[in-house]
Write an enzyme that holds these catalytic residues in place. Structure first.
Site, PDB file in Angstrom:
ATOM      1  N   LYS A 115      34.355  70.561  27.733  1.00 37.07           N
ATOM      2  CA  LYS A 115      33.308  71.918  26.886  1.00 37.07           C
ATOM      3  C   LYS A 115      34.405  72.191  25.828  1.00 37.07           C
ATOM      4  O   LYS A 115      33.931  72.592  24.657  1.00 37.07           O
ATOM      5  CB  LYS A 115      33.804  72.705  28.153  1.00 37.07           C
ATOM      6  CG  LYS A 115      32.623  72.873  29.225  1.00 37.07           C
ATOM      7  CD  LYS A 115      32.313  74.176  29.781  1.00 37.07           C
ATOM      8  CE  LYS A 115      31.138  73.992  30.812  1.00 37.07           C
ATOM      9  NZ  LYS A 115      30.612  75.298  31.531  1.00 37.07           N
TER      10      LYS A 115
ATOM     11  N   LYS B  31      22.162  71.098  31.907  1.00 38.26           N
ATOM     12  CA  LYS B  31      21.596  72.154  31.393  1.00 38.26           C
ATOM     13  C   LYS B  31      21.608  72.340  29.878  1.00 38.26           C
ATOM     14  O   LYS B  31      21.157  72.973  29.003  1.00 38.26           O
ATOM     15  CB  LYS B  31      21.716  73.642  32.098  1.00 38.26           C
ATOM     16  CG  LYS B  31      22.636  73.435  33.045  1.00 38.26           C
ATOM     17  CD  LYS B  31      22.722  74.786  33.970  1.00 38.26           C
ATOM     18  CE  LYS B  31      24.120  75.128  34.341  1.00 38.26           C
ATOM     19  NZ  LYS B  31      24.195  75.995  35.494  1.00 38.26           N
TER      20      LYS B  31
ATOM     21  N   LYS C 292      25.569  62.773  33.317  1.00 36.10           N
ATOM     22  CA  LYS C 292      24.923  63.639  34.246  1.00 36.10           C
ATOM     23  C   LYS C 292      23.575  64.361  33.574  1.00 36.10           C
ATOM     24  O   LYS C 292      23.804  64.577  32.501  1.00 36.10           O
ATOM     25  CB  LYS C 292      25.582  64.305  34.956  1.00 36.10           C
ATOM     26  CG  LYS C 292      26.104  65.598  34.281  1.00 36.10           C
ATOM     27  CD  LYS C 292      26.922  66.823  35.023  1.00 36.10           C
ATOM     28  CE  LYS C 292      27.245  67.679  34.272  1.00 36.10           C
ATOM     29  NZ  LYS C 292      27.678  69.251  35.084  1.00 36.10           N
TER      30      LYS C 292
HETATM   31  P1  TYM Z   1      26.908  74.587  37.575  1.00 32.74           P
HETATM   32  O1  TYM Z   1      26.349  75.852  37.410  1.00 32.74           O
HETATM   33  O2  TYM Z   1      27.257  73.754  36.551  1.00 32.74           O
HETATM   34  O3  TYM Z   1      26.233  73.762  38.628  1.00 32.74           O
HETATM   35  C1  TYM Z   1      25.709  74.449  39.928  1.00 32.74           C
HETATM   36  C2  TYM Z   1      25.567  73.375  40.958  1.00 32.74           C
HETATM   37  O4  TYM Z   1      24.899  72.193  40.412  1.00 32.74           O
HETATM   38  C3  TYM Z   1      25.530  71.097  40.559  1.00 32.74           C
HETATM   39  N1  TYM Z   1      25.137  69.903  39.635  1.00 32.74           N
HETATM   40  C4  TYM Z   1      24.683  68.734  39.901  1.00 32.74           C
HETATM   41  N2  TYM Z   1      24.202  68.168  40.848  1.00 32.74           N
HETATM   42  C5  TYM Z   1      23.725  66.843  40.844  1.00 32.74           C
HETATM   43  N3  TYM Z   1      23.518  66.389  39.890  1.00 32.74           N
HETATM   44  C6  TYM Z   1      23.512  67.129  38.585  1.00 32.74           C
HETATM   45  N4  TYM Z   1      23.148  66.436  37.390  1.00 32.74           N
HETATM   46  C7  TYM Z   1      24.320  68.134  38.455  1.00 32.74           C
HETATM   47  N5  TYM Z   1      24.637  69.087  37.692  1.00 32.74           N
HETATM   48  C8  TYM Z   1      25.090  70.239  38.113  1.00 32.74           C
HETATM   49  C9  TYM Z   1      27.022  71.222  40.316  1.00 32.74           C
HETATM   50  O5  TYM Z   1      27.903  70.323  40.912  1.00 32.74           O
HETATM   51  C10 TYM Z   1      26.987  72.453  41.236  1.00 32.74           C
HETATM   52  O6  TYM Z   1      27.326  72.388  42.500  1.00 32.74           O
HETATM   53  N6  TYM Z   1      31.616  75.830  38.422  1.00 32.74           N
HETATM   54  C11 TYM Z   1      30.413  75.684  38.908  1.00 32.74           C
HETATM   55  C12 TYM Z   1      29.900  77.048  39.557  1.00 32.74           C
HETATM   56  C13 TYM Z   1      31.006  77.609  40.486  1.00 32.74           C
HETATM   57  C14 TYM Z   1      31.204  77.312  41.710  1.00 32.74           C
HETATM   58  C15 TYM Z   1      32.361  78.399  42.027  1.00 32.74           C
HETATM   59  C16 TYM Z   1      30.784  76.194  42.516  1.00 32.74           C
HETATM   60  C17 TYM Z   1      31.912  78.630  40.253  1.00 32.74           C
HETATM   61  N7  TYM Z   1      32.442  79.117  41.330  1.00 32.74           N
HETATM   62  C18 TYM Z   1      32.665  78.174  43.802  1.00 32.74           C
HETATM   63  C19 TYM Z   1      31.201  76.043  43.903  1.00 32.74           C
HETATM   64  C20 TYM Z   1      32.026  77.033  44.499  1.00 32.74           C
HETATM   65  C21 TYM Z   1      29.619  75.121  37.757  1.00 32.74           C
HETATM   66  O7  TYM Z   1      29.751  75.102  36.687  1.00 32.74           O
HETATM   67  O8  TYM Z   1      28.255  74.624  38.454  1.00 32.74           O
END
Ligand code: TYM
Length: 334
Positions: A115, A200, A197
């Site tokens: 990032k 978004k 991967k």
């Molecule tokens: P975020 O918002 O980027 O993504 C949300 C969830 O989607 C999963 N994910 C994927 N899984 C499979 N293939 C992909 N291409 C893919 N892209 C995203 C992510 O692994 C995630 O589970 N830091 C976290 C949000 C967060 C969080 C937490 C998660 C903040 N606090 C506490 C769990 C527990 C994030 O940015 O996810």
């Protein structure tokens, strides 16, 4: 509550357009696990401002994401579905935990490196300490299990290290959480570059299927998906594009890779892509319809937002008070 009162926490950022990766890697598993645990599903809007946001747009997306959680099948009467920014305990615990996290640990986080390369003009302290806030999210509710995609594993390992470090000093304060990674769909790859991967924030809109894409768009994106020149449909690392399409197909149809390979034995890539797009549409179309229906019921969503923020605040305050006492903050006078 089932599973001996075991707790589940997970969250998603309301930044950008959610992708099929977010759904198959996380949200789908959340729904499958919801009846087994005491669940907290947060829209982690505080995480979103580590990257510059348009305020009105962030507010709109955060609400849309909360609505999507419900549309996907989470029941807000059972699972606690809320905005992170409505529960001040997240920020308070994050500060305390940041005093138990080393700079070296945060420096190693690959997401921070990625990032900061992408937003070189805004490498703020929040971007650096982001994993501490994520640890606070999880530990605040004494979560036993955290369903995430593979890309979040490093953050989860850090959360476990912080919890263990704190516990070794102050006794058993935090539950040390376990990750839950789904068997299929834990890492959905870009349709244009299967080495990356699906994300978004990808600049190429053909790389990702967005959850609100219409059927024609989904068909077009699948048709353009990058494959290879092997001409056989096998589930193996040497064919990452085909493997990714099979992963998507399996995650959408609940079939195993073996079953899928048998099904497509005598097919070409065109037929595979067609089957994948229809499988995706059969999952996303009903989801989109539920989102649109729910969006009409403003009073219902408002009530969910209000009631669940109170539930989350109450649950989290128990851990926060305990931690504050452990580190030596003076007791409150009532
Ligand atoms: P975020 O918002 O980027 O993504 C949300 C969830 O989607 C999963 N994910 C994927 N899984 C499979 N293939 C992909 N291409 C893919 N892209 C995203 C992510 O692994 C995630 O589970 N830091 C976290 C949000 C967060 C969080 C937490 C998660 C903040 N606090 C506490 C769990 C527990 C994030 O940015 O996810």
């Amino acid at each position: 509550m089932l599973n001996g009162n075991k707790v589940l926490f997970s969250g998603m950022q309301a930044t950008g357009n959610l992708t099929l990766g977010n759904y198959l890697g996380a949200l789908k598993n959340w729904v499958a696990l919801a009846d087994e645990y005491e669940c907290y599903y947060s829209v982690v809007d505080m995480h979103s401002i580590t990257v510059r946001q348009d305020p009105a747009e962030l507010r709109r997306r955060a609400r849309a994401l909360l609505t999507l959680y419900i549309a996907a099948g989470l029941d807000p009467e059972k699972s606690c579905i809320y905005f992170q920014s409505h529960v001040s305990g997240h920020a308070e615990l994050a500060w305390i935990l940041s005093c138990f996290t080393y700079m070296g640990e945060l420096n190693r986080m690959t997401q921070f490196k990625d990032k900061s390369a992408k937003h070189a003009d805004n490498i703020n302290a929040g971007l650096f300490t982001y994993p501490v806030l994520m640890a606070a999210d999880i530990l605040l509710y004494q979560a036993d299990v955290v369903p995430v995609g593979i890309d979040q594993m490093q953050h989860l390992e850090l959360t476990r290290d912080i919890a263990q470090r704190f516990n070794s000093i102050y006794g058993d304060v935090f539950t040390v959480p376990e990750p839950y990674i789904g068997k299929i769909g834990a890492k959905i790859m870009s349709l244009q570059d299967p080495a990356k991967k699906m994300s978004k924030s990808d600049e190429n809109p053909n790389a990702s299927i967005y959850l609100m894409d219409d059927p024609d768009t989904i068909r077009r994106k699948c048709k353009r998906a990058v494959t290879d020149s092997e001409g056989v449909i096998l589930y193996r690392d040497e064919q990452p594009g085909v493997k990714n399409l099979l992963d998507i197909y399996c995650a959408c149809t609940s079939k195993t890779p073996d079953e899928a390979v048998r099904e497509f034995e005598s097919c070409g890539y065109g037929q595979l892509k067609e089957a994948v797009s229809e499988a995706v549409i059969s999952v996303l179309a009903p989801l989109q319809e539920r989102v649109r229906d729910l969006e009409k019921d403003k009073a219902y969503i408002d009530k969910v937002i209000h009631d669940n923020a109170e539930r989350a605040a109450y649950a989290s305050s128990k851990t926060l008070r305990k931690v504050q006492k452990k580190v030596g903050f003076p007791e409150r006078i009532r």
